[in-house]
Enzyme design. Structure first.
Site, short mmCIF file in Angstrom:
data_model
loop_
_atom_site.label_atom_id
_atom_site.label_comp_id
_atom_site.label_asym_id
_atom_site.label_seq_id
_atom_site.Cartn_x
_atom_site.Cartn_y
_atom_site.Cartn_z
N ASP A 9 -22.17 21.14 -9.87
CA ASP A 9 -22.18 22.50 -9.53
C ASP A 9 -21.67 23.06 -7.86
O ASP A 9 -21.57 24.23 -8.30
CB ASP A 9 -23.88 21.76 -8.27
CG ASP A 9 -24.54 23.05 -7.57
OD1 ASP A 9 -25.09 24.28 -7.57
OD2 ASP A 9 -24.40 22.75 -5.91
N GLU A 21 -24.88 23.08 -15.25
CA GLU A 21 -24.22 22.37 -14.56
C GLU A 21 -23.31 20.90 -14.56
O GLU A 21 -22.16 21.24 -14.28
CB GLU A 21 -25.42 22.32 -13.14
CG GLU A 21 -25.24 24.09 -12.46
CD GLU A 21 -26.06 23.86 -11.06
OE1 GLU A 21 -25.76 24.81 -10.45
OE2 GLU A 21 -26.80 22.92 -10.82
#
Lengths: 235, 235
Positions: B59, B128
């Site tokens: 992320d 992610e």
């Protein structure tokens, strides 16, 4: 001889250049980039001349480097712990504190008369912009080392930061003790969410429930409940 | 000859390895790392075995790369524009959409029977985690190119994204202003879902709640509540 040459070339530099070398620890050809990084919006309105774009970039780079640092430092800890540690390391106050210790207060150009100015954040923001400039100048791997060596190692004491959340529960217990009140953390429920157990912890002050939180571990639930109780009590 | 050797070695691989090569576009020796990236918490509870730690890392890396990409693509735009563009590019729905188009729905291991499971986010989270794994495997510069070539170029159409007004919240505020009405976005609740905080935002029009939505960030919840309010009001 090389040292002497370096020293001579240092004394030939402008005051800004000298300060910059002392701040970032290396000599750069991108002086304009670093000047931009040190310009608060209150002195330069145009997006290309103030440090807000660089702040946007630097903020993201710091988050990444800290994520990487924590991921490797704590190989057995879960995502919740890593997220919490990161926000302890790079919150507004912390960044501002680091920036001031680095001397950014003297180097940042800003207009004190600007009404909207939050000086509590401005130096931390400049530090983010500075990291953005270093990243553009020297790419990611260099910037990663810079952040670890110049920001984390000297100013962020991980052992102390780790302990902060433990103190949340202690903070209420200590407060209650002083007030002559009785505070208890009570397991109020345990339910199944899928295959996982979900615990509910109540914070009970003199027999009255003042906060209640759920979590996958009792410790998590207790911490969150303590945090909520602190907010409720205004401590 | 080299091509033939590559082809032969490809056919010798396990099904998982083949799928992985097709997904990430290169051959890796870190199979275990990528297996971890594809394990949702519902099938592996321990932090070292599921993808949540890698999701945390990935992320942050995606945010950095997108920040860098936008910084260079829009050299004259201010920080506000860059921030808004980034959230259009990498919000939950967008990441989930990209992940599904990449085929992550078939490759992610998760337990459908888990009650707490939000399938609307799970593949985006896996994406992610996959980026986190690529970063650990190949470092930043490689991952940067990967994100640009495999995520941004094929799936994110910048011209279109520029035109979307994601600040739906402003739309209602502007409308209310014109109508001489008072609109407020109120934090109506905050609960724990696992380790994550879930916020409830109410849209209050002249004292009456006209929409209410939950989200993992206040901003997300506000946007969704604003969207709902727009539908309710028929704007």
């Amino acid at each position: 001889m090389k040292k002497i040459k370096q020293l001579l070339s240092f004394f030939k530099k402008s005051v800004f250049e000298k300060n910059l070398v002392l701040l970032i620890g290396y000599t750069t050809n991108n002086l304009l980039l670093f000047q931009t990084a040190l310009n608060h919006r209150s002195v330069k309105e145009h997006p290309t001349e103030n440090n807000e774009r660089l702040e946007f970039l630097g903020d993201a780079i710091i988050s990444s480097v800290v994520a990487d640092y924590l991921f490797k430092k704590y190989p057995y800890k879960g995502e919740g712990f890593l997220t919490e540690m990161r926000s302890k390391m790079v919150n507004r106050q912390q960044l501002n504190h680091i920036a001031i210790q680095m001397g950014l207060k003297r180097l940042t150009k800003f207009n004190k008369l600007d009404g909207g100015l939050k000086t509590s954040q401005i130096f931390g923001n400049t530090l983010e912009a500075l990291v953005g400039a270093i990243y553009l100048d020297k790419k990611y791997e260099f910037t990663k080392k810079w952040i670890v060596n110049k920001m984390i190692q000297p100013y962020l004491f991980m052992d102390e930061l780790e302990l902060i959340d433990i103190n949340i529960k202690n903070k209420i217990i200590g407060w209650a003790l002083k007030q002559g009140k009785q505070v208890d953390f009570v397991l109020a429920g345990e339910q199944l969410e899928g295959r996982r157990r979900l615990f509910t912890i109540n914070v009970v002050l003199d027999g009255e429930v003042i906060a209640s939180q759920k979590g996958y571990t009792k410790k998590d639930a207790s911490q969150m409940a303590a945090q909520k109780a602190i907010e409720t009590l205004g401590l």
